[in-house]
Design a protein around this motif. Structure first.
Motif, PDB file in Angstrom:
ATOM      1  N   TYR A  88      67.575  45.664 -68.150  1.00 14.03           N
ATOM      2  CA  TYR A  88      68.111  44.312 -68.007  1.00 14.03           C
ATOM      3  C   TYR A  88      67.266  43.444 -67.071  1.00 14.03           C
ATOM      4  O   TYR A  88      66.991  42.285 -67.386  1.00 14.03           O
ATOM      5  CB  TYR A  88      69.579  44.348 -67.575  1.00 14.03           C
ATOM      6  CG  TYR A  88      70.495  44.568 -68.757  1.00 14.03           C
ATOM      7  CD1 TYR A  88      70.792  43.520 -69.617  1.00 14.03           C
ATOM      8  CD2 TYR A  88      71.010  45.823 -69.039  1.00 14.03           C
ATOM      9  CE1 TYR A  88      71.608  43.717 -70.732  1.00 14.03           C
ATOM     10  CE2 TYR A  88      71.827  46.035 -70.148  1.00 14.03           C
ATOM     11  CZ  TYR A  88      72.120  44.978 -70.987  1.00 14.03           C
ATOM     12  OH  TYR A  88      72.912  45.161 -72.088  1.00 14.03           O
ATOM     13  N   PRO A  97      63.972  43.591 -66.336  1.00 19.90           N
ATOM     14  CA  PRO A  97      62.776  43.091 -67.021  1.00 19.90           C
ATOM     15  C   PRO A  97      63.107  42.096 -68.133  1.00 19.90           C
ATOM     16  O   PRO A  97      62.340  41.153 -68.359  1.00 19.90           O
ATOM     17  CB  PRO A  97      62.134  44.348 -67.617  1.00 19.90           C
ATOM     18  CG  PRO A  97      62.736  45.497 -66.918  1.00 19.90           C
ATOM     19  CD  PRO A  97      64.058  45.054 -66.375  1.00 19.90           C
ATOM     20  N   ALA A  98      64.256  42.287 -68.802  1.00 18.14           N
ATOM     21  CA  ALA A  98      64.625  41.340 -69.859  1.00 18.14           C
ATOM     22  C   ALA A  98      64.842  39.956 -69.258  1.00 18.14           C
ATOM     23  O   ALA A  98      64.343  38.952 -69.776  1.00 18.14           O
ATOM     24  CB  ALA A  98      65.883  41.814 -70.586  1.00 18.14           C
ATOM     25  N   SER A 125      61.605  38.447 -68.266  1.00 16.66           N
ATOM     26  CA  SER A 125      60.866  37.930 -69.433  1.00 16.66           C
ATOM     27  C   SER A 125      61.208  36.467 -69.649  1.00 16.66           C
ATOM     28  O   SER A 125      60.320  35.630 -69.848  1.00 16.66           O
ATOM     29  CB  SER A 125      61.259  38.676 -70.719  1.00 16.66           C
ATOM     30  OG  SER A 125      60.669  39.928 -70.772  1.00 16.66           O
ATOM     31  N   PHE A 168      58.039  47.823 -83.338  1.00 15.23           N
ATOM     32  CA  PHE A 168      57.620  48.258 -82.000  1.00 15.23           C
ATOM     33  C   PHE A 168      56.682  49.458 -81.982  1.00 15.23           C
ATOM     34  O   PHE A 168      55.577  49.372 -81.472  1.00 15.23           O
ATOM     35  CB  PHE A 168      58.850  48.552 -81.143  1.00 15.23           C
ATOM     36  CG  PHE A 168      59.802  47.401 -81.127  1.00 15.23           C
ATOM     37  CD1 PHE A 168      59.401  46.173 -80.631  1.00 15.23           C
ATOM     38  CD2 PHE A 168      61.081  47.522 -81.639  1.00 15.23           C
ATOM     39  CE1 PHE A 168      60.257  45.089 -80.627  1.00 15.23           C
ATOM     40  CE2 PHE A 168      61.947  46.438 -81.645  1.00 15.23           C
ATOM     41  CZ  PHE A 168      61.536  45.220 -81.133  1.00 15.23           C
ATOM     42  N   ILE A 206      53.893  42.600 -81.846  1.00 16.74           N
ATOM     43  CA  ILE A 206      53.773  43.469 -80.676  1.00 16.74           C
ATOM     44  C   ILE A 206      52.310  43.621 -80.263  1.00 16.74           C
ATOM     45  O   ILE A 206      51.981  43.686 -79.076  1.00 16.74           O
ATOM     46  CB  ILE A 206      54.455  44.846 -80.920  1.00 16.74           C
ATOM     47  CG1 ILE A 206      54.470  45.704 -79.654  1.00 16.74           C
ATOM     48  CG2 ILE A 206      53.820  45.624 -82.031  1.00 16.74           C
ATOM     49  CD1 ILE A 206      55.314  45.173 -78.554  1.00 16.74           C
ATOM     50  N   SER A 263      57.739  37.819 -75.928  1.00 14.43           N
ATOM     51  CA  SER A 263      58.829  38.792 -75.803  1.00 14.43           C
ATOM     52  C   SER A 263      60.142  38.154 -76.197  1.00 14.43           C
ATOM     53  O   SER A 263      60.957  38.748 -76.904  1.00 14.43           O
ATOM     54  CB  SER A 263      58.987  39.292 -74.367  1.00 14.43           C
ATOM     55  OG  SER A 263      57.804  39.831 -73.904  1.00 14.43           O
ATOM     56  N   MET A 311      60.526  37.903 -79.759  1.00 14.37           N
ATOM     57  CA  MET A 311      60.875  39.217 -80.319  1.00 14.37           C
ATOM     58  C   MET A 311      62.338  39.567 -80.046  1.00 14.37           C
ATOM     59  O   MET A 311      62.992  40.189 -80.877  1.00 14.37           O
ATOM     60  CB  MET A 311      59.941  40.298 -79.788  1.00 14.37           C
ATOM     61  CG  MET A 311      58.538  40.173 -80.352  1.00 14.37           C
ATOM     62  SD  MET A 311      57.473  41.569 -79.966  1.00 14.37           S
ATOM     63  CE  MET A 311      57.903  42.732 -81.252  1.00 14.37           C
ATOM     64  N   PHE A 312      62.846  39.163 -78.874  1.00 18.20           N
ATOM     65  CA  PHE A 312      64.285  39.353 -78.618  1.00 18.20           C
ATOM     66  C   PHE A 312      65.096  38.649 -79.691  1.00 18.20           C
ATOM     67  O   PHE A 312      66.121  39.136 -80.146  1.00 18.20           O
ATOM     68  CB  PHE A 312      64.714  38.778 -77.259  1.00 18.20           C
ATOM     69  CG  PHE A 312      64.205  39.551 -76.081  1.00 18.20           C
ATOM     70  CD1 PHE A 312      63.986  40.916 -76.166  1.00 18.20           C
ATOM     71  CD2 PHE A 312      63.974  38.909 -74.873  1.00 18.20           C
ATOM     72  CE1 PHE A 312      63.523  41.623 -75.074  1.00 18.20           C
ATOM     73  CE2 PHE A 312      63.503  39.614 -73.783  1.00 18.20           C
ATOM     74  CZ  PHE A 312      63.272  40.963 -73.879  1.00 18.20           C
ATOM     75  N   MET A 347      65.158  40.636 -82.664  1.00 18.17           N
ATOM     76  CA  MET A 347      66.017  41.798 -82.435  1.00 18.17           C
ATOM     77  C   MET A 347      67.491  41.430 -82.429  1.00 18.17           C
ATOM     78  O   MET A 347      68.324  42.229 -82.831  1.00 18.17           O
ATOM     79  CB  MET A 347      65.653  42.475 -81.112  1.00 18.17           C
ATOM     80  CG  MET A 347      64.438  43.345 -81.181  1.00 18.17           C
ATOM     81  SD  MET A 347      64.331  44.321 -82.675  1.00 18.17           S
ATOM     82  CE  MET A 347      65.548  45.582 -82.356  1.00 18.17           C
ATOM     83  N   ILE A 372      68.714  41.438 -85.840  1.00 13.22           N
ATOM     84  CA  ILE A 372      68.900  42.824 -86.278  1.00 13.22           C
ATOM     85  C   ILE A 372      70.191  43.406 -85.688  1.00 13.22           C
ATOM     86  O   ILE A 372      70.971  44.068 -86.378  1.00 13.22           O
ATOM     87  CB  ILE A 372      67.685  43.690 -85.826  1.00 13.22           C
ATOM     88  CG1 ILE A 372      66.396  43.164 -86.447  1.00 13.22           C
ATOM     89  CG2 ILE A 372      67.904  45.148 -86.169  1.00 13.22           C
ATOM     90  CD1 ILE A 372      66.242  43.438 -87.896  1.00 13.22           C
ATOM     91  N   THR A 373      70.408  43.150 -84.387  1.00 10.10           N
ATOM     92  CA  THR A 373      71.615  43.665 -83.735  1.00 10.10           C
ATOM     93  C   THR A 373      72.861  43.124 -84.424  1.00 10.10           C
ATOM     94  O   THR A 373      73.811  43.855 -84.680  1.00 10.10           O
ATOM     95  CB  THR A 373      71.659  43.248 -82.253  1.00 10.10           C
ATOM     96  OG1 THR A 373      70.376  43.448 -81.703  1.00 10.10           O
ATOM     97  CG2 THR A 373      72.682  44.054 -81.484  1.00 10.10           C
TER      98      THR A 373
END
Lengths: 277, 288
Positions: free
Chosen positions: B22, B24-25, B28, B221, B243, B263, B266-267, B270, B273-274
């Protein structure tokens, strides 16, 4: 109908053999090539079987890149990550499976979201800066600590612990056992096979990590064997594939061997967990 | 005391994920609004500049295109082949155990090593695959350095690496289809091929969806290792995925702000996708 069945059976069997051979061929060809003399590697049409066991490739690979030391690093990293993930996963999984507590849903969701936030790839920049500020760059800490907990392991343990009848837990409580005693004396012994399977999946995952070790290690003595293979390709300017394949075999050998020995465990835990290696 | 036990049990996991996932997220996001000063001695707040740089750069659109071509082709081919091959593996033919072990073996091979093996197979001078293409289709190219062949080689290595994972799940799913369903279709006289796609395939839809998401994540990834060893994003950027570009910007060009913005993009991918995962998979898939 009978005749048709027989034809169908033979065709299926032949297809099965062909597909199995194609799938295994890259590994087998690499193994053969790792024993070929340079002249054989470049013969045209390509040769498949080496004429003799030319061990020089392995010596050369080990001379160019310190693969021995890197194997050791990979083993250290993979073992500590595996143990860490199992330890944190067992505790957290137990919390989710056997307890009701305030904030359980939020805790679960917080953990779940991490499935889609792969730190070792998408967040390499901030993670690297964090390592820098901790002074962990080029150390085992950087290779291990960030990966010692995961949602997948927690969910796997939780799922498994939930299959164990609650009567056991009631009986243990009546006998005066503490929650930790119940975990250690009852749940864990009943979960040996599952923990073994999870250990293998975690080990392979950690052993195979590439991007993070590539950016966070600076010196050869800290690099893992996956990075060693890349270094070998770079070092072999003449692309002597015999030597590169020898290095590849050194890096691949341990996981492949473990996989062949206990493949059924892998498959079972993979399916029951939905865990991605 | 028992009241606090679950919280103690969660501490180790949450310490790790908060500090190393979390935090590092969050940083970002923060980094994506800053740029390093010319001398690299301080960070300057630049608002959305990094994002503007990214989305006014035609190269980045190419990166997005390459990512989706690479991911969707790899995932599509893998799922198709895995479903076909799993039919062979559930028939209890002689030697199935051995053939399964052989087919599953790429699971234990890392992305980096799959890439090394396939780089060898595609090399023009010594590679068997390259040779076979030469004799059958008269294609004589340097696979890893020619557009669009480099992408094809990359997809081949990726499919090979991902196939066992999908096989394992399809085999488990197919074995759970009740015999009665298949028998009634036999009586209806459906041919093997029709039965496979019209009856069995719809029955395993939840697994297919699960595999699609898992494979897609892998190609987004873990594909880094495959690309870094086989093509390094080349030739002419034709295999530079999101990536790989993130790695180049963050570590080769040391542009942290730009890499952080990537990043965040890319989140975004993602989170789609989630969302799909929650919407479709969690409800439908039961692994056991």
């Amino acid at each position: 109908m009978r005749r048709k069945n027989k034809v169908y059976f033979i065709v299926s069997e032949i297809l099965l053999i062909i597909v199995a051979l194609i799938m295994f061929a890259p590994i087998l060809l690499a193994f053969f090539m790792s024993f070929m003399k340079p002249a054989e590697v470049f013969s045209f049409p390509p040769k498949v079987i080496p004429s003799s066991f030319y061990w020089q490739n392995y010596k050369e690979a080990l001379r160019l890149v310190p693969l021995g030391r890197m194997l050791l690093n990979s083993a250290i990293v993979a073992i500590f990550i595996t143990v860490g993930k199992l330890f944190t996963g067992i505790l957290a999984g137990y919390a989710f499976s056997n307890f009701n507590f305030r904030g359980k849903k939020i805790a679960f969701a917080t953990l779940f979201i991490t499935l889609f936030l792969p730190a070792e790839t998408v967040m390499i920049v901030p993670l690297f800066l964090l390592m820098k500020s901790l002074g962990w760059v080029n150390t085992y800490f950087a290779l291990i600590i960030p990966f010692t907990a995961s949602a997948t392991n927690t969910f796997l343990m939780r799922q498994h612990f939930r299959t164990i009848p609650s009567e056991l837990s009631d009986a243990a409580r009546i006998d005066g056992a503490t929650p930790m005693q119940y975990l250690l004396k009852v749940l864990l012994p009943l979960s040996k096979a599952m923990i073994g399977g999870a250990a293998l999946i975690n080990f392979v995952y950690a052993w195979n990590m590439y991007l993070w070790p590539l950016v966070v290690t600076m010196e050869d003595k800290m690099k893992t064997v996956q990075i060693g293979v890349k270094m070998l390709i770079d070092a072999e300017a003449a692309n002597n594939w015999g030597t590169i394949m020898a290095g590849t075999m050194i890096a691949l050998g341990p996981t492949l061997l473990v996989f062949f020995l206990i493949q059924h465990l892998f498959v079972k835990s993979l399916v029951s967990s939905g865990l991605k290696g | 005391m028992r009241k606090f036990t679950p919280y103690f049990l969660l501490i180790p996991t949450f310490v790790i994920i908060i500090f190393f996932i979390y935090a590092p997220a969050v940083s970002s996001f923060k980094l994506s609004f800053f740029q390093e000063s010319f001398f690299g001695d301080r960070s300057i707040f630049v608002g959305l500049d990094n994002y503007i740089d990214l989305f006014t750069d035609s190269e980045y659109y190419k990166v997005l295109r390459v990512t989706f071509v690479y991911s969707l082709s790899s995932v599509g081919i893998t799922i198709f082949l895995a479903f076909l091959i799993s039919q062979l593996l559930i028939q209890k033919l002689p030697g199935t155990r051995l053939f399964r072990t052989l087919m599953f073996s790429p699971y234990a091979v890392s992305p980096a090593i799959s890439a090394t093996l396939w780089a060898m197979l595609f090399t023009p001078t010594a590679g068997l695959v390259s040779y076979l293409f030469q004799v059958t289709f008269n294609i004589n190219v340097d696979w890893l350095t020619t557009v669009p062949y480099a992408m094809v080689a990359l997809i081949a290595a990726t499919v090979w690496k991902m196939l066992p994972f999908d096989l394992i799940f399809y085999i488990a799913a197919l074995q759970n289809i009740p015999d009665s369903i298949l028998e009634s279709s036999l009586i209806d006289g459906a041919s093997g091929w029709t039965r496979m796609w019209k009856i069995k395939f719809p029955l395993v839809t939840p697994i297919t969806f699960y595999l699609f998401i898992m494979n897609f994540t892998t190609t987004m990834f873990s594909s880094f290792g495959i690309i870094d060893i086989m093509t390094r994003g080349g030739p002419l950027g034709s295999t530079t995925t999101m990536i790989y570009r993130l790695y180049l910007d963050g570590f080769a060009f040391q542009d942290n702000g730009l890499a952080a913005a990537e990043s965040v993009v890319m989140f975004g991918v993602m989170s789609v996708i989630t969302y799909l995962y929650f919407r479709f998979v969690e409800k439908g898939v039961h692994y056991q």
